[in-house]
Enzyme design. Sequence first.
Site, PDB file in Angstrom:
ATOM      1  N   TYR A 122       0.859  -1.187   0.000  1.00 64.33           N
ATOM      2  CA  TYR A 122       0.000   0.000   0.000  1.00 64.33           C
ATOM      3  C   TYR A 122       0.891   1.232   0.000  1.00 64.33           C
ATOM      4  CZ  TYR A 122      -3.831   3.176   0.966  1.00 64.33           C
ATOM      5  OH  TYR A 122      -4.765   4.183   0.857  1.00 64.33           O
ATOM      6  N   GLN A 184     -10.845  -0.036   1.276  1.00 60.94           N
ATOM      7  CA  GLN A 184     -11.284  -0.882   0.160  1.00 60.94           C
ATOM      8  C   GLN A 184     -10.106  -1.548  -0.537  1.00 60.94           C
ATOM      9  OE1 GLN A 184     -11.795   2.364   0.543  1.00 60.94           O
ATOM     10  NE2 GLN A 184     -11.482   3.522  -1.343  1.00 60.94           N
ATOM     11  N   ASN A 207      -3.641   6.025   6.108  1.00 59.78           N
ATOM     12  CA  ASN A 207      -4.375   6.797   7.116  1.00 59.78           C
ATOM     13  C   ASN A 207      -5.077   5.873   8.111  1.00 59.78           C
ATOM     14  OD1 ASN A 207      -6.665   5.806   5.825  1.00 59.78           O
ATOM     15  ND2 ASN A 207      -7.089   7.699   4.723  1.00 59.78           N
ATOM     16  N   SER A 230       5.196   9.593  12.918  1.00 57.53           N
ATOM     17  CA  SER A 230       6.648   9.546  12.880  1.00 57.53           C
ATOM     18  C   SER A 230       7.270  10.111  14.154  1.00 57.53           C
ATOM     19  CB  SER A 230       7.151  10.330  11.666  1.00 57.53           C
ATOM     20  OG  SER A 230       8.536  10.142  11.487  1.00 57.53           O
ATOM     21  N   GLN A 252      10.991  15.669  10.976  1.00 61.46           N
ATOM     22  CA  GLN A 252       9.941  14.717  11.337  1.00 61.46           C
ATOM     23  C   GLN A 252       8.659  15.425  11.753  1.00 61.46           C
ATOM     24  OE1 GLN A 252      10.515  11.328  10.657  1.00 61.46           O
ATOM     25  NE2 GLN A 252      12.111  12.586   9.718  1.00 61.46           N
ATOM     26  N   HIS A 255       5.908  15.977   9.177  1.00 62.00           N
ATOM     27  CA  HIS A 255       5.133  14.843   8.671  1.00 62.00           C
ATOM     28  C   HIS A 255       3.673  14.911   9.078  1.00 62.00           C
ATOM     29  CE1 HIS A 255       7.573  11.953   6.533  1.00 62.00           C
ATOM     30  NE2 HIS A 255       8.540  12.042   7.407  1.00 62.00           N
ATOM     31  N   GLU A 320      11.474   5.706  17.018  1.00 65.66           N
ATOM     32  CA  GLU A 320      11.529   5.190  15.650  1.00 65.66           C
ATOM     33  C   GLU A 320      12.886   5.532  15.027  1.00 65.66           C
ATOM     34  OE1 GLU A 320       9.060   5.736  11.440  1.00 65.66           O
ATOM     35  OE2 GLU A 320       8.883   7.248  13.021  1.00 65.66           O
ATOM     36  N   HIS A 321      13.243   6.810  15.058  1.00 64.42           N
ATOM     37  CA  HIS A 321      14.546   7.281  14.563  1.00 64.42           C
ATOM     38  C   HIS A 321      15.345   7.851  15.728  1.00 64.42           C
ATOM     39  CE1 HIS A 321      11.574   8.064  11.261  1.00 64.42           C
ATOM     40  NE2 HIS A 321      12.489   7.439  10.525  1.00 64.42           N
ATOM     41  N   ASP A 354      15.808   8.013   5.086  1.00 62.83           N
ATOM     42  CA  ASP A 354      14.482   8.020   4.467  1.00 62.83           C
ATOM     43  C   ASP A 354      14.543   7.673   2.983  1.00 62.83           C
ATOM     44  OD1 ASP A 354      12.758   8.510   6.527  1.00 62.83           O
ATOM     45  OD2 ASP A 354      12.538  10.653   6.146  1.00 62.83           O
ATOM     46  N   HIS A 413      -0.069 -40.104  21.066  1.00 66.34           N
ATOM     47  CA  HIS A 413       1.282 -39.647  20.733  1.00 66.34           C
ATOM     48  C   HIS A 413       2.307 -40.715  21.131  1.00 66.34           C
ATOM     49  CE1 HIS A 413      -0.501 -35.732  20.108  1.00 66.34           C
ATOM     50  NE2 HIS A 413       0.683 -35.157  19.889  1.00 66.34           N
TER      51      HIS A 413
END
Length: 422
Positions: A122, A184, A207, A230, A252, A255, A320-321, A354, A413
Amino acid sequence: MIQIKQVTPGLSIKRSVDAGTEEQQRIVRDIIQDVRENGDRALLAYTEKFDGAKLYSLKVTQDEINDAYAELDDEIIKIIREAAENIAAFHAKQKRETWLYTNEDGSILGQKMTPLDSVGVYVPGGTAAYPSSVLMNVMPAKTAGVERIVMVSPPSADGRLPAGVLVAADIAGVKDIFKVGGAQAVAALAYGTESIQAVDKITGPGNIFVALAKREVFGDVDIDMIAGPSEIAVLADDTASAKEVAADMLSQAEHDTRASAVLVTTSEALAKEVADQIEQQLAALPRQDIARPSIEEHGAIYLASTLKEAIETINAIAPEHLEIMTENALELTKDIKHAGAIFVGRYSSEPVGDYFAGPNHVLPTNGTARFSSPLNVDDFMKKSSIIMYSKKAFDKHGAKIAAFARLEGLEAHARAIEARNQ
């Protein structure tokens, strides 16, 4: 203005986790059900409703890809191609092969590595254009050996995808590109329609409706993660440039209004200079309407008494970073336990990762770097155990295995083992 705070024991960072409203969850479930029942007809209707594009076919044509190449400057195409090569080269080093070993008793054990058959990627679209997102999701899948990669992205009102996105997809080798987005598109990837064949895993950001849809279909297909806003944390001492630290934090903050930009430093002078620099740079930033709320509501500068305390704070944040802008920066990486990606030194500004360096920019957010990793080749492969017991091993250990089975109350078993002794 960004706040300067003293580090305190048990520091708690404000997270921006959005699980969606009940109404959003209901909308997503209804869309998924509609796509499962009505296929392409539902996709076309939602594309017109949400994206304003009236389409008669969802698949991107070769003519559209050719037009995208014509639209872009040759130098930009060259840069995208070079970035793809860097990303492929880095991920090639991650790939693991099937392995086997033989015990002294003749038993053979091992692990078989198999790429997934199919993956859906995506890519956010519409007014935004993220060629880097294409490369970061597709290149590790290609390196893993995934045979079928399907890309989906919402079109603009004129029914087109951004030229950079199409060129990046073509360079990365994606053959099936569809102009559909939102919940969708996730439903189509998970369950299939007349045009879009179902896949085994879905990756890529989106989103809140995309995130909720990925959560909803997980289990029927695999997903990469539910990505949050982010984040960047900068670990710096008095050797760092306030101007550069502020610029990286704003990289960042622009964003998302919910993005988080944090500085942890042992230098009070640097803290004050960075706060001033952020204000100065914000005033001239085109996306200051996004960056300012991010800085004021989710940003902070933390003053630590010692470098050890600063590192403990970074590990508590699990960003994250992470940028390390200190003396002996590379040496400090050994003390970092929790970070998605670590950028070391003055010239390793976060946008280097990035777009171009090679490591993946799909990273854990919301503190999940405590237990998860960047998107990588392993995410597109399965592991199967291989067990080939020898007669010698079976004779030696069979009774133990039967006894273990009876400990758990599983008589069949135990008898399956003992049947081979008769």
